[in-house]
Design a protein around this motif. Structure first.
Motif, short mmCIF file in Angstrom:
data_model
loop_
_atom_site.label_atom_id
_atom_site.label_comp_id
_atom_site.label_asym_id
_atom_site.label_seq_id
_atom_site.Cartn_x
_atom_site.Cartn_y
_atom_site.Cartn_z
N THR A 161 3.89 7.58 5.81
CA THR A 161 2.68 7.65 5.57
C THR A 161 1.86 8.17 6.82
OG1 THR A 161 0.63 6.71 4.71
CG2 THR A 161 2.22 5.07 5.95
N SER A 162 0.95 8.90 6.62
CA SER A 162 0.21 9.65 7.75
C SER A 162 -1.01 8.61 8.00
CB SER A 162 -0.44 10.82 7.56
OG SER A 162 -1.33 10.95 6.26
N GLN A 163 -1.30 7.67 7.21
CA GLN A 163 -2.48 6.69 7.22
C GLN A 163 -1.97 5.36 7.66
OE1 GLN A 163 -3.51 7.63 3.04
NE2 GLN A 163 -5.68 7.98 3.88
N TRP A 164 -0.85 5.22 8.45
CA TRP A 164 -0.24 4.05 8.76
C TRP A 164 -1.36 3.14 9.68
CZ3 TRP A 164 0.70 2.74 13.68
CH2 TRP A 164 0.92 3.74 14.79
N GLN A 165 -2.06 3.61 10.48
CA GLN A 165 -2.74 2.89 11.36
C GLN A 165 -3.98 2.23 10.88
OE1 GLN A 165 -3.55 6.56 13.86
NE2 GLN A 165 -2.58 5.32 15.64
N HIS A 178 15.52 2.10 9.22
CA HIS A 178 14.53 3.07 9.14
C HIS A 178 14.93 4.20 10.40
CE1 HIS A 178 10.82 5.28 9.57
NE2 HIS A 178 10.50 4.79 8.31
N ALA A 179 14.67 5.43 9.88
CA ALA A 179 14.95 6.36 11.06
C ALA A 179 14.05 6.24 12.43
CB ALA A 179 14.31 7.77 10.92
N LYS A 180 12.95 5.26 12.57
CA LYS A 180 12.35 5.18 13.81
C LYS A 180 12.90 3.88 14.53
CE LYS A 180 8.57 7.77 14.07
NZ LYS A 180 8.31 8.38 15.40
N ASP A 181 13.81 3.16 13.75
CA ASP A 181 14.68 2.18 14.38
C ASP A 181 15.69 2.72 15.41
OD1 ASP A 181 13.63 -0.09 12.97
OD2 ASP A 181 15.10 0.34 11.37
N PHE A 182 16.01 3.93 15.20
CA PHE A 182 17.06 4.44 16.05
C PHE A 182 16.39 5.38 17.17
CE2 PHE A 182 19.01 3.83 11.99
CZ PHE A 182 19.83 2.89 12.20
N LYS A 188 1.48 -5.11 7.75
CA LYS A 188 -0.13 -4.81 7.82
C LYS A 188 -0.48 -3.43 8.37
CE LYS A 188 0.00 -6.69 12.72
NZ LYS A 188 -0.48 -7.69 13.57
N ALA A 189 -1.78 -2.89 8.24
CA ALA A 189 -1.99 -1.55 8.98
C ALA A 189 -1.76 -1.63 10.36
CB ALA A 189 -3.60 -1.39 8.44
N GLY A 190 -1.45 -0.70 10.86
CA GLY A 190 -1.24 -0.39 12.18
C GLY A 190 0.17 -0.53 12.65
N VAL A 191 1.16 -0.85 11.61
CA VAL A 191 2.51 -0.95 11.73
C VAL A 191 2.88 0.32 11.28
CG1 VAL A 191 4.67 -2.06 10.93
CG2 VAL A 191 2.78 -3.59 11.30
N GLU A 192 3.79 1.22 12.27
CA GLU A 192 4.24 2.53 11.94
C GLU A 192 5.10 2.75 10.77
OE1 GLU A 192 5.35 6.61 14.27
OE2 GLU A 192 5.32 4.59 15.39
N TRP A 193 6.44 1.54 10.80
CA TRP A 193 7.42 1.89 9.63
C TRP A 193 7.52 0.45 9.36
CZ3 TRP A 193 8.41 2.41 14.96
CH2 TRP A 193 9.51 1.82 15.34
N PRO A 194 8.32 0.36 8.12
CA PRO A 194 8.39 -1.07 7.41
C PRO A 194 9.05 -2.17 8.28
CG PRO A 194 9.05 1.01 6.04
CD PRO A 194 8.79 1.60 7.35
#
Length: 556
Positions: free
Chosen positions: A544-548, A101-105, A349-355
């Motif tokens: 998703t903007s609703q990840w929280q 995922h992009a967020k990993d980097f 779960k909810a609260g996890v920002e990316w997969p």
């Protein structure tokens, strides 16, 4: 004893080492030596994608490491094979192409790896790739590494898996390696023209004839030669005969997440107490060497299949012969795929920002190593919690370079990792129970319907999980006291020495590791050569903007 001098010495002809050998020797003024313990990758079992379980479990092609008893997995010793052949683990792996995922980097940069954020890494992913559908702002089309989807999900079970994900409320993604990783969609593999697209085939084979590139196989590196705090060369042996090679510019370790920290420790570079305990003279105290070790675990969720359409019906000698013959004659059919043609990436779960959960779907019920299969027709999905918080170590135990180090991952040490695997069981059951599978699903083989409570799931996971063969992070990049290399891949405190392979990842990405390892080597090559880095990408990512507040979203 033979001695020779080169500009660059690369230890390890694996995924990273092959890239570096190609890029560094492109300038005819650079004299490059590539050392590899293994031998030729010219084997039908390496080249044919469907034969993937064979080289991984063959002593000739892979180091057959095992961990120490893992205390949080009922003291099981876990298999940890690593490539010992030209191409390294890219010649023995499952050929799954996942960047992460992009967020990993972005996470790497947050951990001190300056310049390794997603926007800076994306151009190097593209540089390495020849995507079968062509290039765009996310995908490359002119690189060495062939990437496709195998047989285009010809088996209906692949598309049933994607449909089931949608029915369960998850998004669909047309390309998890582009803007949107999260969701269900087709999976990509490093296969070109029906043949494994390994680092050796794509980066090394085209340049083997270069007069300034020397490739030495059967060479076991014993240590990095040091002159004070400067690396001057490498000592190695071939069939017991000792040799030394000297580097006028740099020594680069690309021996992998087990081999690179072990070789640093053999060279007296590492935690001083660890080195002293192993009887090794301390040349440079660097406590992070071998620490921060991470890996992915996975298990197989298996179901019986009502229809005789699975690969379990292709395991007889006649069927295998026909598959092999078709592949030999025209490189097509079931022999030309790794059989992982659909997949998913979801949040636990909810609260996890990316997969943090990954799925590989397989239209068969069979062990990954091919040693046993369900007697009837079945299918399975490989599932794992991919952002573990548990940390382990690679620790030298002898000054003898032929003695393997201690490998301890401490799998499931962290309670969040246990919770993640509980989610894997419950969410997967929900997905497979969707109506998309009604025509195929015929009862759960594994874990079994009786496995329901947290305690039952935990016990099952401890016994059923296997390594996904993604060890990494044991020589992490950064600037803190436990970092081993800086953002230019240079070993802290030692001049003329770098580490370039998956050991320098600060944290493990959500996905298979071959693609990011090759990317790291492509970018490191520019650092080593002092060339301008590729311009950072401006490509956007979709999340998703609703990840929280939600665990899944059908629209991203």
């Amino acid at each position: 004893m033979t001695t020779q001098t080169y500009d660059y010495i690369i230890v390890g002809a694996g995924s990273a080492g092959c890239v570096l050998a190609n890029r560094l020797s492109a300038d005819s003024n650079n004299k490059v030596l590539l050392l590899e313990t293994g031998g030729s990758d010219n084997s039908i079992f390496i080249k044919m994608p469907t034969a993937l379980s064979i080289p991984m479990n063959t002593e000739k092609y892979a180091w057959q490491f095992n961990t120490e008893p893992e205390p949080f997995l009922d003291n099981r010793k876990m298999h940890c094979p690593r490539g010992k052949v030209l191409g390294g683990s890219s010649s023995i792996n499952g050929m799954v192409y996942v960047r992460g995922h992009a967020k990993d980097f972005d996470e790497w940069q947050q951990h001190g790896a300056e310049g390794w954020d997603y926007q800076s890494c994306l151009p190097y992913f593209k540089k390495a790739e020849a995507f079968y559908l062509g290039g765009d702002q996310y995908r490359g089309e002119k690189g060495p590494l062939g990437v496709n989807n195998g047989n285009e999900m010809a088996n209906p079970l692949y598309k049933a898996f994607i449909k089931a994900g949608q029915q369960a409320g998850y998004a669909q993604t047309g390309d998890y390696n582009a803007a949107q990783q999260e969701g269900f969609g087709p999976m990509h593999m490093t296969v070109k023209d029906g043949v494994r697209s390994s680092a050796s085939r794509e980066y090394l084979d085209p340049v083997k004839s270069r007069s300034n590139l020397t490739i030495v196989t059967g060479a076991l590196a014993e240590k990095v030669l040091l002159e004070g705090k400067k690396a001057s060369g490498v000592a190695y042996r071939i069939k017991g005969a000792k040799s030394q090679a000297y580097a006028s510019k740099e020594v680069i370790l690309s021996a992998g997440p087990i081999g690179s920290p072990h070789l640093l420790q053999l060279s007296g570079i590492g935690d001083s107490a660890t080195l002293t305990n192993a009887g090794i003279e301390v040349n440079h105290h660097l406590p992070g060497v071998g620490q921060n070790l991470q890996d992915h675990l996975e298990f197989y969720f298996q179901y019986k299949c009502k229809q005789p359409i699975t690969l379990n019906g292709k395991l007889g000698l006649i069927s295998k012969a026909l598959i092999g013959a078709r592949w030999l004659f025209n490189r097509s059919g079931l022999g030309a795929t790794n059989h992982f043609e659909s997949c998913a990436f979801i949040r636990s779960k909810a609260g996890v920002e990316w997969p943090d959960i990954q799925y590989h779907f397989l239209p068969a019920a069979i062990r990954y190593d091919g040693k046993s299969a369900f007697a009837g027709h079945g299918f399975q999905v490989h599932v794992g919690h991919n952002k573990p918080k548990s940390r382990g170590a690679v620790t030298i135990k002898s000054a003898d370079p032929t003695v393997a180090p201690n490998i301890q991952f401490n799998y499931l040490q962290h309670p969040d990792d246990i919770e993640g695997f509980r989610a894997c069981v419950r969410l997967t059951r929900e997905i497979i129970e969707q109506t998309a599978f009604d025509d195929y699903r015929d009862g759960e083989i594994q874990p079994g319907k009786e496995i329901q409570s947290d305690e039952q799931i935990d016990a099952f996971v401890r016994q059923a999980v296997e390594s996904a063969y993604h060890p990494s992070c044991s020589c992490k990049m950064g600037e803190d006291e436990m970092a081993v290399v800086n953002s230019h891949t240079q070993v802290h405190g030692i001049e003329g020495l770098r580490v370039v392979d998956s050991s320098i990842f600060p944290t493990i990405p959500n996905g298979n590791l071959n693609a990011p390892t090759i990317m790291v080597a492509e970018k490191a090559a520019d650092h080593i050569l002092g060339q301008p880095l590729l311009n950072a990408s401006q490509a956007k990512i979709a999340m998703t903007s609703q990840w929280q507040t939600v665990q899944r979203s059908s629209e991203i």
